[in-house]
Design a protein around this motif. Structure first.
Motif, PDB file in Angstrom:
ATOM      1  N   ILE A  45      40.168 -25.800  25.423  1.00  0.00           N
ATOM      2  CA  ILE A  45      38.869 -26.380  25.087  1.00  0.00           C
ATOM      3  C   ILE A  45      38.206 -25.554  23.985  1.00  0.00           C
ATOM      4  CG2 ILE A  45      36.582 -26.936  25.990  1.00  0.00           C
ATOM      5  CD1 ILE A  45      37.980 -27.489  28.690  1.00  0.00           C
ATOM      6  N   LEU A  46      38.333 -24.233  24.047  1.00  0.00           N
ATOM      7  CA  LEU A  46      37.773 -23.374  23.000  1.00  0.00           C
ATOM      8  C   LEU A  46      38.418 -23.631  21.643  1.00  0.00           C
ATOM      9  CD1 LEU A  46      37.289 -19.882  24.652  1.00  0.00           C
ATOM     10  CD2 LEU A  46      35.566 -21.191  23.433  1.00  0.00           C
ATOM     11  N   GLN A  47      39.685 -24.005  21.654  1.00  0.00           N
ATOM     12  CA  GLN A  47      40.378 -24.294  20.407  1.00  0.00           C
ATOM     13  C   GLN A  47      39.717 -25.471  19.691  1.00  0.00           C
ATOM     14  OE1 GLN A  47      44.400 -25.540  21.001  1.00  0.00           O
ATOM     15  NE2 GLN A  47      44.905 -25.507  18.839  1.00  0.00           N
TER      16      GLN A  47
ATOM     17  N   THR B  53      40.492 -23.408  29.562  1.00  0.00           N
ATOM     18  CA  THR B  53      39.351 -22.904  28.786  1.00  0.00           C
ATOM     19  C   THR B  53      39.777 -22.580  27.355  1.00  0.00           C
ATOM     20  OG1 THR B  53      38.348 -21.990  30.780  1.00  0.00           O
ATOM     21  CG2 THR B  53      37.563 -21.141  28.693  1.00  0.00           C
ATOM     22  N   LEU B  54      40.951 -21.975  27.187  1.00  0.00           N
ATOM     23  CA  LEU B  54      41.441 -21.667  25.843  1.00  0.00           C
ATOM     24  C   LEU B  54      41.709 -22.928  25.029  1.00  0.00           C
ATOM     25  CD1 LEU B  54      43.855 -18.685  26.534  1.00  0.00           C
ATOM     26  CD2 LEU B  54      41.601 -18.615  25.455  1.00  0.00           C
TER      27      LEU B  54
ATOM     28  N   GLY C  79      33.849 -25.042  25.099  1.00  0.00           N
ATOM     29  CA  GLY C  79      34.614 -23.942  25.689  1.00  0.00           C
ATOM     30  C   GLY C  79      33.737 -23.011  26.504  1.00  0.00           C
TER      31      GLY C  79
END
Length: 115
Positions: free
Chosen positions: A82-84, A79-80, A90
């Protein structure tokens, strides 16, 4: 109009701003640090995935509490990552990993029933 010597499209916001101001060395440092951080997160992610598969192979069961904990760590790191790249994706990944309701493997622990 002449073509620019450096393409700033894929450098990220901070590095792009530095590069447009003429601070190419600082922009390169930002890009290299973010690439190093990305590589570190991928390495940790793969470490957890390898541990999960080794335990499944050794114990013949994917539903052990320690496997579920490692799956939670893998989903958090994914998830982190993808959030980046994208906030929208994300958030969608976070809902998929963490917001599955009472039937989600992240929320129920090891209380599985085979029907």
């Amino acid at each position: 109009m002449s073509q620019p010597l450096i393409d700033f499209d894929h450098m990220g916001l901070v590095a792009e701003k530095l590069a447009r101001e003429g601070k190419i060395a600082e922009a390169a440092i930002v890009v290299l640090l973010s690439a190093t951080l990305f590589s570190l997160i991928i390495t940790i992610l793969m470490h957890f995935i390898v541990r999960i598969f080794q335990r499944i192979c050794d114990d013949y069961s994917p539903f052990l509490p320690k496997n579920i904990k490692d799956l939670k760590a893998v989903s958090l790191l994914a998830t982190l990552l993808i959030l980046q790249r994208s906030i929208g994706l994300g958030v969608i990944a976070a809902f998929i990993f963490w917001g599955g309701g009472s039937r989600s493997f992240m929320n129920t622990g090891v209380n599985y029933k085979i029907r």
